[in-house]
Design an enzyme around this catalytic site. Structure first.
Site, PDB file in Angstrom:
ATOM      1  N   GLU A   1     -20.524  -8.577  -5.829  1.00 55.98           N
ATOM      2  CA  GLU A   1     -20.676  -8.674  -4.850  1.00 55.98           C
ATOM      3  C   GLU A   1     -21.799  -9.761  -5.151  1.00 55.98           C
ATOM      4  O   GLU A   1     -22.940 -10.134  -4.732  1.00 55.98           O
ATOM      5  CB  GLU A   1     -20.553  -7.628  -3.713  1.00 55.98           C
ATOM      6  CG  GLU A   1     -19.649  -8.123  -2.463  1.00 55.98           C
ATOM      7  CD  GLU A   1     -18.389  -7.891  -2.669  1.00 55.98           C
ATOM      8  OE1 GLU A   1     -17.744  -9.132  -2.490  1.00 55.98           O
ATOM      9  OE2 GLU A   1     -17.546  -6.727  -2.819  1.00 55.98           O
TER      10      GLU A   1
ATOM     11  N   THR B   1     -21.697 -12.544  -5.684  1.00 55.72           N
ATOM     12  CA  THR B   1     -22.440 -13.149  -6.814  1.00 55.72           C
ATOM     13  C   THR B   1     -21.404 -14.487  -8.108  1.00 55.72           C
ATOM     14  O   THR B   1     -21.753 -14.635  -8.381  1.00 55.72           O
ATOM     15  CB  THR B   1     -22.153 -12.040  -8.289  1.00 55.72           C
ATOM     16  OG1 THR B   1     -20.931 -11.425  -8.428  1.00 55.72           O
ATOM     17  CG2 THR B   1     -23.350 -10.988  -7.787  1.00 55.72           C
ATOM     18  N   ASP B   2     -20.435 -14.089  -7.260  1.00 56.31           N
ATOM     19  CA  ASP B   2     -19.343 -15.781  -7.859  1.00 56.31           C
ATOM     20  C   ASP B   2     -19.817 -16.684  -6.922  1.00 56.31           C
ATOM     21  O   ASP B   2     -19.372 -17.525  -8.031  1.00 56.31           O
ATOM     22  CB  ASP B   2     -18.056 -15.455  -6.943  1.00 56.31           C
ATOM     23  CG  ASP B   2     -17.867 -15.449  -5.535  1.00 56.31           C
ATOM     24  OD1 ASP B   2     -19.102 -15.506  -4.424  1.00 56.31           O
ATOM     25  OD2 ASP B   2     -16.381 -15.159  -4.998  1.00 56.31           O
TER      26      ASP B   2
ATOM     27  N   ALA C   1     -11.549  -8.450   7.764  1.00 56.21           N
ATOM     28  CA  ALA C   1     -12.074  -7.179   6.932  1.00 56.21           C
ATOM     29  C   ALA C   1     -12.525  -7.632   5.680  1.00 56.21           C
ATOM     30  O   ALA C   1     -12.339  -5.833   5.156  1.00 56.21           O
ATOM     31  CB  ALA C   1     -10.564  -6.097   7.255  1.00 56.21           C
TER      32      ALA C   1
ATOM     33  N   SER D   1      -9.935 -10.469   1.833  1.00 57.51           N
ATOM     34  CA  SER D   1      -9.311 -11.762   1.455  1.00 57.51           C
ATOM     35  C   SER D   1      -7.890 -12.054   2.355  1.00 57.51           C
ATOM     36  O   SER D   1      -7.317 -12.932   1.621  1.00 57.51           O
ATOM     37  CB  SER D   1      -9.324 -11.560  -0.348  1.00 57.51           C
ATOM     38  OG  SER D   1      -9.630 -12.963   0.151  1.00 57.51           O
TER      39      SER D   1
ATOM     40  N   GLU E   1     -10.312 -24.531  -0.265  1.00 62.26           N
ATOM     41  CA  GLU E   1     -11.514 -23.787   1.137  1.00 62.26           C
ATOM     42  C   GLU E   1     -12.512 -24.109   1.978  1.00 62.26           C
ATOM     43  O   GLU E   1     -12.858 -23.887   2.706  1.00 62.26           O
ATOM     44  CB  GLU E   1     -11.411 -22.188   0.414  1.00 62.26           C
ATOM     45  CG  GLU E   1     -10.527 -21.167   1.707  1.00 62.26           C
ATOM     46  CD  GLU E   1     -10.091 -19.618   1.516  1.00 62.26           C
ATOM     47  OE1 GLU E   1      -9.700 -19.965   0.656  1.00 62.26           O
ATOM     48  OE2 GLU E   1     -11.069 -18.731   1.822  1.00 62.26           O
TER      49      GLU E   1
ATOM     50  N   ASP F   1     -12.067 -14.504  -4.407  1.00 65.40           N
ATOM     51  CA  ASP F   1     -10.534 -14.525  -3.606  1.00 65.40           C
ATOM     52  C   ASP F   1      -9.763 -15.015  -4.327  1.00 65.40           C
ATOM     53  O   ASP F   1      -8.275 -14.603  -4.644  1.00 65.40           O
ATOM     54  CB  ASP F   1     -10.636 -14.828  -2.406  1.00 65.40           C
ATOM     55  CG  ASP F   1     -12.037 -13.699  -1.741  1.00 65.40           C
ATOM     56  OD1 ASP F   1     -12.562 -12.892  -2.304  1.00 65.40           O
ATOM     57  OD2 ASP F   1     -13.263 -14.117  -0.374  1.00 65.40           O
TER      58      ASP F   1
ATOM     59  N   TYR G   1     -23.292 -15.810   6.111  1.00 66.17           N
ATOM     60  CA  TYR G   1     -22.822 -15.758   4.316  1.00 66.17           C
ATOM     61  C   TYR G   1     -23.421 -16.920   3.678  1.00 66.17           C
ATOM     62  O   TYR G   1     -23.893 -17.688   2.826  1.00 66.17           O
ATOM     63  CB  TYR G   1     -21.380 -16.276   4.431  1.00 66.17           C
ATOM     64  CG  TYR G   1     -20.655 -16.732   3.277  1.00 66.17           C
ATOM     65  CD1 TYR G   1     -20.152 -15.073   2.205  1.00 66.17           C
ATOM     66  CD2 TYR G   1     -20.754 -17.405   2.182  1.00 66.17           C
ATOM     67  CE1 TYR G   1     -19.583 -15.344   1.003  1.00 66.17           C
ATOM     68  CE2 TYR G   1     -20.025 -17.745   1.049  1.00 66.17           C
ATOM     69  CZ  TYR G   1     -19.720 -16.952   0.621  1.00 66.17           C
ATOM     70  OH  TYR G   1     -19.016 -16.396  -0.746  1.00 66.17           O
TER      71      TYR G   1
END
Ligand code: GLA
Length: 424
Positions: free
Chosen positions: A35, A37-38, A126, A129, A163, A174, A226
């Site tokens: 999580e 980490t992408d 939620a 994605s 995005e 995602d 974020y």
């Protein structure tokens, strides 16, 4: 469950007066581990969900994109397809369609718009994605309208870059899972270059996904939280690269982890970094190691180890990364109490969902425990329908040509007579 496509296409016909030419399906996802980490190019391990977004479409002759949503919360939107599209106000759902359209116009030269009718059951905000399912579905619709064929990994990379239009500096997890998922498999996704490995899920494992009832809107309040995590990781890396031994090993998180190892890297970080930067860095390297170990546990069918890694991931996300929420912590704790082998928050956090691993025989006990001790005492919004579900690893996004039932070619009367049907 009955096929939802005929009803969606009938509604399209009512709305636009013609048959749709195709239907796009794009699933939501649950991330099992890896999580936040992408965006540092460290691998992740998600799977696609049975919850999905469906979009019926018909190409137009002009460059207009007309979007209607069966959910009245999302009012109609339309815009012109162009290489530079002015965004709707921040947080507007239509920006995810604009994101996909703009990058395809810029990098693939698409010019033809489309009419679309959208429905879906991925709950918004939620952590499952829903937003990437929307931008991927709109991207695939746009590609279909322009007869553009793009390989799924390349398309995922395009959609991920596209995005960022909404203002969140997300990584590429995602879009990659949405486009490349395989039924009954988790996907190990590595970045730069984007690559995927489908890992079969043992048939006796169940992942329970439970909503904390706290909304975490990535295009809203959670956006700054974020983006600041991402900036802190970049700052921590810069600091670390000032150490000659580190700089000699590489320049990215994956290179440093691979060449120096987590232990040495952790030791240097403890000398060099402090406060928030040390915490963020520690999460990155520990989570990077956990993904590698979780992949091995998955291949070996070792559910205990996988569960334990999920627990460790949650602790790191709560304490070092500070993206949990008291309601998520409570869900995680309750899931463990009621028989889960491990549990953690999933997605960006700040609210949204938790995911728990249970053996098949225990999954219903976990679900019942959460219903009794979490949901019974809280007001579950009607729109959420079902706040806890047992995930089914599903296939990735698809485009299917639509042929209405009444256009099917009926066998001619003479053929039928020959086969002894009809004409009695
Ligand atoms: C969001 C982003 C992803 C990823 C997760 C956290 O879902 O879109 O790229 O960073 O948060 O793992």
């Amino acid at each position: 469950m009955s096929d939802p496509l005929p009803a969606l296409c009938a509604r399209f016909r009512e709305r636009f007066g013609v048959e749709p030419s195709a239907v796009v399906r794009a699933p939501g996802r649950v991330n099992l581990i890896g999580e936040h980490t992408d965006y540092n190019d460290l691998p992740v391990l998600p799977m696609a969900l049975q919850r999905e977004l469906r979009l019926a479409l018909r190409p137009r002759r002009d460059a207009r994109v007309v979007l209607c949503n069966l959910d009245p919360t999302f009012g109609p939107r339309n815009f012109e397809l162009a290489p530079a599209i002015e965004p709707f106000p921040q947080g507007d759902w239509g920006n995810y369609a604009k994101a996909a359209a703009q990058i395809l116009a810029r990098e693939c030269g698409v010019q033809r718009g489309f009419d679309a009718l959208i429905e879906g059951d991925v709950p918004p905000a939620a952590g499952l994605s829903s937003s990437s399912a929307l931008s991927v579905a709109c991207g695939l619709a746009c590609a279909h309208a322009n007869e553009l064929a793009v390989e799924p990994l390349v398309f995922a990379d395009l959609m991920a870059r596209g995005e960022r239009y909404v203002g969140t500096h997300s990584g590429g997890m995602d879009q990659a899972i949405c486009l490349n998922a395989r039924a009954d498999h988790a996907l190990r996704i590595a970045f730069h270059p984007l690559r995927v490995e489908a890992v079969p899920l043992p048939s006796s494992w169940r992942f329970v996904v439970a909503h904390s009832l706290v909304l975490a809107d990535k295009s809203g309040a959670a956006r700054e939280a974020y983006n600041s995590r991402r900036a802190q990781c970049a700052a921590a890396l810069r600091e670390m690269l000032a150490v000659p031994e580190v700089a000699a090993a590489g320049a990215s998180y994956p290179e440093l982890l691979e060449r120096l190892g987590a232990e040495r890297l952790g030791w240097i970080a403890a000398q060099r970094l402090e406060g928030v930067l040390l915490q963020r860095f520690r999460h990155q390297i520990s989570e990077g190691m956990r993904v590698a170990r979780a992949r091995q546990a998955l291949i070996a069918g070792d559910a205990e180890t996988f569960g334990q890694l999920m627990d460790e991931s949650h602790a790191s996300l709560a304490l070092d990364y500070e993206v949990s929420h008291p309601e998520l912590d409570r869900l995680v704790e309750l899931a463990r109490c009621h028989g889960a082998l491990g549990a953690r928050l999933t997605g960006a956090g700040f609210g949204g969902c938790a995911v728990a691993l249970a053996r098949q025989a225990d999954a219903e006990r976990v679900v019942a425990g959460l219903r009794r001790e979490f949901y019974a005492a809280r007001a579950v919004p009607a729109a959420l329908a079902e706040p806890v579900l047992v995930a089914r690893a599903s296939a990735g996004a698809s485009v299917q040509l639509w042929r209405p039932a009444h256009a099917r070619i009926e066998p001619a009367a003479t053929d039928r007579a020959e086969r002894g049907e009809g004409a009695r």
